[in-house]
Design an enzyme around this catalytic site. Structure first.
Site, PDB file in Angstrom:
ATOM      1  N   ASN A  36       0.844  -1.185   0.000  1.00 35.50           N
ATOM      2  CA  ASN A  36       0.000   0.000   0.000  1.00 35.50           C
ATOM      3  C   ASN A  36       0.885   1.243   0.000  1.00 35.50           C
ATOM      4  OD1 ASN A  36       0.686  -0.733   2.670  1.00 35.50           O
ATOM      5  ND2 ASN A  36      -1.064   0.347   3.548  1.00 35.50           N
ATOM      6  N   GLU A  38       0.289   5.215   0.653  1.00 29.75           N
ATOM      7  CA  GLU A  38      -0.659   6.233   1.097  1.00 29.75           C
ATOM      8  C   GLU A  38      -0.245   7.612   0.614  1.00 29.75           C
ATOM      9  OE1 GLU A  38      -2.177   3.918   5.110  1.00 29.75           O
ATOM     10  OE2 GLU A  38      -0.920   5.688   5.339  1.00 29.75           O
ATOM     11  N   CYS A  47      -4.030   0.485  -2.600  1.00 31.39           N
ATOM     12  CA  CYS A  47      -3.849  -0.726  -1.804  1.00 31.39           C
ATOM     13  C   CYS A  47      -2.757  -1.619  -2.406  1.00 31.39           C
ATOM     14  CB  CYS A  47      -5.142  -1.538  -1.767  1.00 31.39           C
ATOM     15  SG  CYS A  47      -6.548  -0.689  -1.043  1.00 31.39           S
ATOM     16  N   GLU A  49      -2.875  -4.816  -3.131  1.00 29.74           N
ATOM     17  CA  GLU A  49      -3.358  -5.737  -4.164  1.00 29.74           C
ATOM     18  C   GLU A  49      -3.433  -5.054  -5.532  1.00 29.74           C
ATOM     19  OE1 GLU A  49      -4.625  -4.944  -1.184  1.00 29.74           O
ATOM     20  OE2 GLU A  49      -6.182  -6.396  -0.628  1.00 29.74           O
ATOM     21  N   CYS A  80     -10.092  -5.206  -0.010  1.00 27.59           N
ATOM     22  CA  CYS A  80     -11.238  -4.298   0.095  1.00 27.59           C
ATOM     23  C   CYS A  80     -12.100  -4.439  -1.164  1.00 27.59           C
ATOM     24  CB  CYS A  80     -10.760  -2.863   0.270  1.00 27.59           C
ATOM     25  SG  CYS A  80     -10.128  -2.102  -1.244  1.00 27.59           S
ATOM     26  N   CYS A  83     -10.402  -3.434  -4.511  1.00 27.90           N
ATOM     27  CA  CYS A  83      -9.426  -4.429  -4.979  1.00 27.90           C
ATOM     28  C   CYS A  83     -10.125  -5.673  -5.510  1.00 27.90           C
ATOM     29  CB  CYS A  83      -8.457  -4.791  -3.853  1.00 27.90           C
ATOM     30  SG  CYS A  83      -7.285  -3.462  -3.502  1.00 27.90           S
TER      31      CYS A  83
HETATM   32 ZN   LIG Z   1      -7.930  -2.568  -1.515  1.00 25.30          ZN
END
Ligand SMILES: [Zn+2]
Length: 133
Positions: A36, A38, A47, A49, A80, A83
């Protein structure tokens, strides 16, 4: 999962303090790491993935077989919703591995995680388009 743990070390997560790593396995045995990343403008965060999938696509890799995702030991990190949709675009039957809240290994297919994925009936342009000779 070991590869995902290695990928997690590269995470840039100063705001959430929730580093995540992902390792995407392709049919030819290639493993692509993602973490990830940010941003101060939270909505720009990506993210692990999706980072792995986008890198694999950029490298021209295909046939995604499995992806492992991990946060810190003992913290669950299933993909999430965003993803799941991105994973579904490329490999609905791909196996997804993550750790549950107790740190145990969990597994499900992308289809199982997102049974009603958004799918356009129109064939996407680009690689998926069949070219006739
Ligand atoms: Zn995600």
């Amino acid at each position: 999962m070991r590869e995902a743990e290695r990928a997690r070390r590269q995470a840039y997560a100063p705001y959430s303090d929730f580093p995540v790593g992902a390792a995407l396995l392709t049919g030819d045995g290639t493993v692509v790491h993602g973490c990830n990343v940010e941003n101060a403008s939270y909505g720009l965060t990506v993210c692990a993935e999706r980072n792995a999938v986008f890198q694999a696509v950029a490298r021209g890799l295909e046939n995604f077989v499995a992806i492992a995702v991990t946060a810190r030991e003992g913290k669950g990190a299933p993909p999430c919703g965003s993803c799941r949709q991105v994973l579904h675009e490329f490999a609905p039957g791909m196996r997804v591995f993550w750790r549950d809240g107790r740190g145990r290994l969990a597994e499900e297919t992308v289809d199982g995680l997102l049974p009603y994925a958004f799918v356009l009936k129109k064939e996407p342009k680009g690689k998926k388009k069949k070219v006739s000779a």
